[in-house]
Motif scaffolding. Structure first.
Motif, mmCIF file in Angstrom:
data_model
loop_
_atom_site.group_PDB
_atom_site.id
_atom_site.type_symbol
_atom_site.label_atom_id
_atom_site.label_comp_id
_atom_site.label_asym_id
_atom_site.label_seq_id
_atom_site.Cartn_x
_atom_site.Cartn_y
_atom_site.Cartn_z
ATOM 1 N N HIS A 148 -94.750 47.418 0.217
ATOM 2 C CA HIS A 148 -96.027 47.103 0.950
ATOM 3 C C HIS A 148 -95.708 46.182 2.143
ATOM 4 C CE1 HIS A 148 -100.727 46.961 0.380
ATOM 5 N NE2 HIS A 148 -100.333 46.868 1.584
ATOM 6 N N ALA A 149 -95.180 44.879 1.913
ATOM 7 C CA ALA A 149 -94.929 43.791 2.868
ATOM 8 C C ALA A 149 -93.999 44.304 4.058
ATOM 9 C CB ALA A 149 -94.363 42.630 1.988
ATOM 10 N N LEU A 150 -92.855 45.018 3.594
ATOM 11 C CA LEU A 150 -92.174 45.614 4.522
ATOM 12 C C LEU A 150 -92.644 46.636 5.495
ATOM 13 C CD1 LEU A 150 -89.061 45.640 5.545
ATOM 14 C CD2 LEU A 150 -88.754 47.562 3.766
ATOM 15 N N THR A 151 -93.420 47.473 5.077
ATOM 16 C CA THR A 151 -94.113 48.636 5.657
ATOM 17 C C THR A 151 -95.358 47.762 6.659
ATOM 18 O OG1 THR A 151 -94.253 50.048 3.858
ATOM 19 C CG2 THR A 151 -95.492 50.476 5.752
ATOM 20 N N PHE A 152 -96.092 46.762 6.265
ATOM 21 C CA PHE A 152 -96.755 46.075 7.098
ATOM 22 C C PHE A 152 -96.259 45.314 8.098
ATOM 23 C CE2 PHE A 152 -99.049 41.871 7.901
ATOM 24 C CZ PHE A 152 -100.434 42.273 8.410
ATOM 25 N N GLY A 153 -94.933 44.709 7.709
ATOM 26 C CA GLY A 153 -94.221 43.919 8.951
ATOM 27 C C GLY A 153 -93.882 44.976 9.962
ATOM 28 N N THR A 154 -93.205 45.991 9.605
ATOM 29 C CA THR A 154 -92.726 47.149 10.395
ATOM 30 C C THR A 154 -93.879 47.695 11.300
ATOM 31 O OG1 THR A 154 -91.079 47.807 8.850
ATOM 32 C CG2 THR A 154 -91.475 49.127 10.519
ATOM 33 N N ALA A 155 -95.160 48.124 10.618
ATOM 34 C CA ALA A 155 -96.121 48.502 11.582
ATOM 35 C C ALA A 155 -96.549 47.368 12.474
ATOM 36 C CB ALA A 155 -97.266 48.951 10.689
ATOM 37 N N CYS A 156 -96.604 46.226 12.232
ATOM 38 C CA CYS A 156 -97.259 45.315 13.061
ATOM 39 C C CYS A 156 -96.051 45.009 14.291
ATOM 40 C CB CYS A 156 -97.383 43.857 12.347
ATOM 41 S SG CYS A 156 -98.735 43.782 11.549
ATOM 42 N N GLY A 157 -94.949 45.030 14.096
ATOM 43 C CA GLY A 157 -93.750 44.957 14.997
ATOM 44 C C GLY A 157 -94.061 46.015 15.988
ATOM 45 N N VAL A 158 -93.720 47.461 15.345
ATOM 46 C CA VAL A 158 -93.970 48.428 16.518
ATOM 47 C C VAL A 158 -95.126 48.355 17.305
ATOM 48 C CG1 VAL A 158 -94.121 50.880 16.587
ATOM 49 C CG2 VAL A 158 -92.551 49.935 14.826
ATOM 50 N N ALA A 159 -96.314 48.028 16.728
ATOM 51 C CA ALA A 159 -97.431 47.948 17.393
ATOM 52 C C ALA A 159 -97.272 47.039 18.439
ATOM 53 C CB ALA A 159 -98.531 47.886 16.378
ATOM 54 N N GLY A 160 -96.958 45.728 18.024
ATOM 55 C CA GLY A 160 -96.967 44.740 18.949
ATOM 56 C C GLY A 160 -96.023 44.925 20.078
ATOM 57 N N VAL A 161 -94.950 45.454 19.819
ATOM 58 C CA VAL A 161 -93.988 45.449 20.993
ATOM 59 C C VAL A 161 -94.559 46.504 21.879
ATOM 60 C CG1 VAL A 161 -91.442 46.058 21.702
ATOM 61 C CG2 VAL A 161 -91.951 44.486 19.668
ATOM 62 N N THR A 162 -94.698 47.715 21.266
ATOM 63 C CA THR A 162 -95.315 48.688 22.104
ATOM 64 C C THR A 162 -96.624 48.379 22.857
ATOM 65 O OG1 THR A 162 -94.751 50.391 20.393
ATOM 66 C CG2 THR A 162 -96.258 51.104 22.160
ATOM 67 N N SER A 163 -97.486 47.627 22.461
ATOM 68 C CA SER A 163 -98.695 47.105 23.320
ATOM 69 C C SER A 163 -98.236 46.208 24.420
ATOM 70 C CB SER A 163 -99.745 46.679 22.347
ATOM 71 O OG SER A 163 -99.090 45.299 21.764
ATOM 72 N N PHE A 188 -99.144 47.773 28.246
ATOM 73 C CA PHE A 188 -100.235 47.013 28.493
ATOM 74 C C PHE A 188 -100.090 45.748 29.227
ATOM 75 C CE2 PHE A 188 -102.134 49.392 24.954
ATOM 76 C CZ PHE A 188 -102.704 50.475 25.520
ATOM 77 N N VAL A 189 -98.604 45.152 29.014
ATOM 78 C CA VAL A 189 -98.346 43.938 29.929
ATOM 79 C C VAL A 189 -97.118 44.084 30.793
ATOM 80 C CG1 VAL A 189 -97.861 41.623 29.639
ATOM 81 C CG2 VAL A 189 -99.178 42.622 28.001
ATOM 82 N N ASN A 190 -95.982 44.025 30.208
ATOM 83 C CA ASN A 190 -94.802 44.491 30.972
ATOM 84 C C ASN A 190 -93.507 44.550 29.954
ATOM 85 O OD1 ASN A 190 -93.686 41.785 30.844
ATOM 86 N ND2 ASN A 190 -95.301 41.263 32.205
ATOM 87 N N PRO A 191 -92.432 45.304 30.541
ATOM 88 C CA PRO A 191 -91.396 45.480 29.840
ATOM 89 C C PRO A 191 -90.584 43.791 29.298
ATOM 90 C CG PRO A 191 -90.961 47.028 31.269
ATOM 91 C CD PRO A 191 -92.350 45.903 31.580
ATOM 92 N N LEU A 192 -90.800 42.876 30.138
ATOM 93 C CA LEU A 192 -90.010 41.769 29.874
ATOM 94 C C LEU A 192 -90.693 41.056 28.638
ATOM 95 C CD1 LEU A 192 -88.074 39.404 30.483
ATOM 96 C CD2 LEU A 192 -89.629 38.609 32.429
ATOM 97 N N THR A 193 -92.233 41.155 28.661
ATOM 98 C CA THR A 193 -92.626 40.210 27.740
ATOM 99 C C THR A 193 -92.495 41.106 26.232
ATOM 100 O OG1 THR A 193 -94.600 39.654 29.155
ATOM 101 C CG2 THR A 193 -95.074 39.565 26.994
ATOM 102 N N ALA A 194 -92.460 42.441 26.585
ATOM 103 C CA ALA A 194 -92.205 43.169 25.116
ATOM 104 C C ALA A 194 -90.744 42.731 24.817
ATOM 105 C CB ALA A 194 -92.354 44.722 25.324
ATOM 106 N N GLY A 195 -89.908 42.599 25.616
ATOM 107 C CA GLY A 195 -88.483 42.338 25.299
ATOM 108 C C GLY A 195 -88.350 40.926 24.342
ATOM 109 N N LEU A 196 -89.111 39.819 25.074
ATOM 110 C CA LEU A 196 -89.263 38.732 24.494
ATOM 111 C C LEU A 196 -89.930 38.877 23.033
ATOM 112 C CD1 LEU A 196 -90.255 36.722 27.640
ATOM 113 C CD2 LEU A 196 -87.964 36.521 26.452
ATOM 114 N N GLY A 197 -90.798 39.645 22.942
ATOM 115 C CA GLY A 197 -91.504 39.699 21.636
ATOM 116 C C GLY A 197 -90.511 40.464 20.621
#
Length: 329
Positions: free
Chosen positions: A123-138, A142-151
């Motif tokens: 459950h925790a691994l799934t939650f962490g993966t979902a947050c990571g994918v959603a965070g980097v993608t957003s 919506f911001v820029n590739p440099l910020t996504a790469g840093l995230g």
């Protein structure tokens, strides 16, 4: 001594008994012991994400956005905050997923969701993966590739490198400081799309601040860290732990002085920041001179007050400088 017939028969029967095979102990089966009620799930997810640490990461990212040159765009600011939050939640969830056996041994962390069996590891691994994918993608969309790469780099460094290194070498503290220096870079990159010298100085200030902050905390918690097998400076080399905290406290002075040189703030910032830096440096000196719990706690609390005051001063002096520049147009 002669043995009685009954004794001989008993001995003979014991010798004739077949040997019983030794059963291999079965691996413990992971079961949720204290399933959180539906109404408490938000709190459980909040604990899994380390809400206070996540809030701190987002605030330093927003500070980087505010200090960077350029006009504020609410759309970009919102998605920077949202994406940074999701990336921090992901990194912290992965960290707890990896450290569950060790969190259970420490009084400070044994009530975390995985350590108290409130969530399953999957459950925790799934939650962490979902947050990571959603965070980097957003951040990317919506911001820029440099910020996504840093995230993404922050998630990998924190969960994949720093977390693993904590049980191997005291160099983990320096890697952890790099992790803490990235959020203001994300804010700056979100505002400008680049990482100019001012961004690197701001990141260096965050990097240096973490040593008096974390080393003082680690000294107070050194018994817990030792019990869990973490190789922290406070455990293996306590004198170095205090010395490093002092060194980086003193490094704050020249780093802050570089901001007006780069045109980020006005020159008066050097005087104001020196007052704030001096107080933390005095606490660090006392901790280095007499490494005792009372001095480590004093340094820790001074560092907590130091950072928000310093960031507010940077933003205030930047604002005053910008106003002065506009009045001269």
């Amino acid at each position: 001594m002669n043995k009685t017939p009954s004794a001989l028969n008993t001995q003979h029967s014991q010798q004739q008994q077949p040997l019983q095979p030794i059963e291999t102990p079965k691996a413990p089966i992971w079961r949720i012991q204290s399933l959180s009620p539906l109404g408490q799930l938000p709190k459980t997810y909040s604990d899994l994400s380390k809400d206070k640490l996540t809030a701190f990461v987002v605030l330093t990212s927003m500070a980087g956005y505010a200090i960077a040159p350029g006009a504020t765009q609410l759309f970009t600011l919102f998605w920077t905050a949202a994406g940074t939050t999701l990336c921090a939640c992901s990194a912290n969830s992965f960290n707890q997923w990896i450290e569950t056996p060790y969190d259970a041994q420490m009084s400070r962390t044994r009530n975390r969701p995985l350590a108290r069996y409130a969530l399953s590891p999957v459950h925790a691994l799934t939650f962490g993966t979902a947050c990571g994918v959603a965070g980097v993608t957003s951040l990317f969309v919506f911001v820029n590739p440099l910020t996504a790469g840093l995230g993404l780099a922050n998630i990998v460094l924190y969960a994949g490198v720093y977390t693993r290194m904590k049980r191997l070498t005291i160099a983990n503290t320096w890697v952890g400081a790099v992790v803490g220096a990235i959020p203001p870079l994300m804010g700056w990159a979100a505002a400008t799309g680049t990482l100019s010298p001012g961004a690197w100085v701001l990141g260096a200030i965050m990097f240096a601040w973490q040593f008096p902050h974390f080393n003082s905390l680690a000294y107070t918690l050194r018994a817990d860290y030792s019990k869990a097998g973490y190789r922290m400076m406070s455990v293996t080399r306590p004198r170095l732990n205090a010395r490093v905290a002092l060194r980086y406290s003193l490094l704050m002075f020249p780093l802050c002085a570089m901001l007006p040189v780069l045109g980020i703030t006005d020159m008066l910032f050097i005087a104001d920041s020196s007052i704030v830096n001096a107080y933390m440096a005095v606490c660090a000196y006392k901790f280095w001179k007499h490494p005792e719990p009372k001095h480590s706690r004093r340094l820790f609390f001074s560092s907590i007050a130091h950072l928000p005051v310093l960031l507010i001063l940077i933003m205030a002096h930047k604002f005053w400088q910008d106003r002065k520049a506009q009045s001269n147009i």
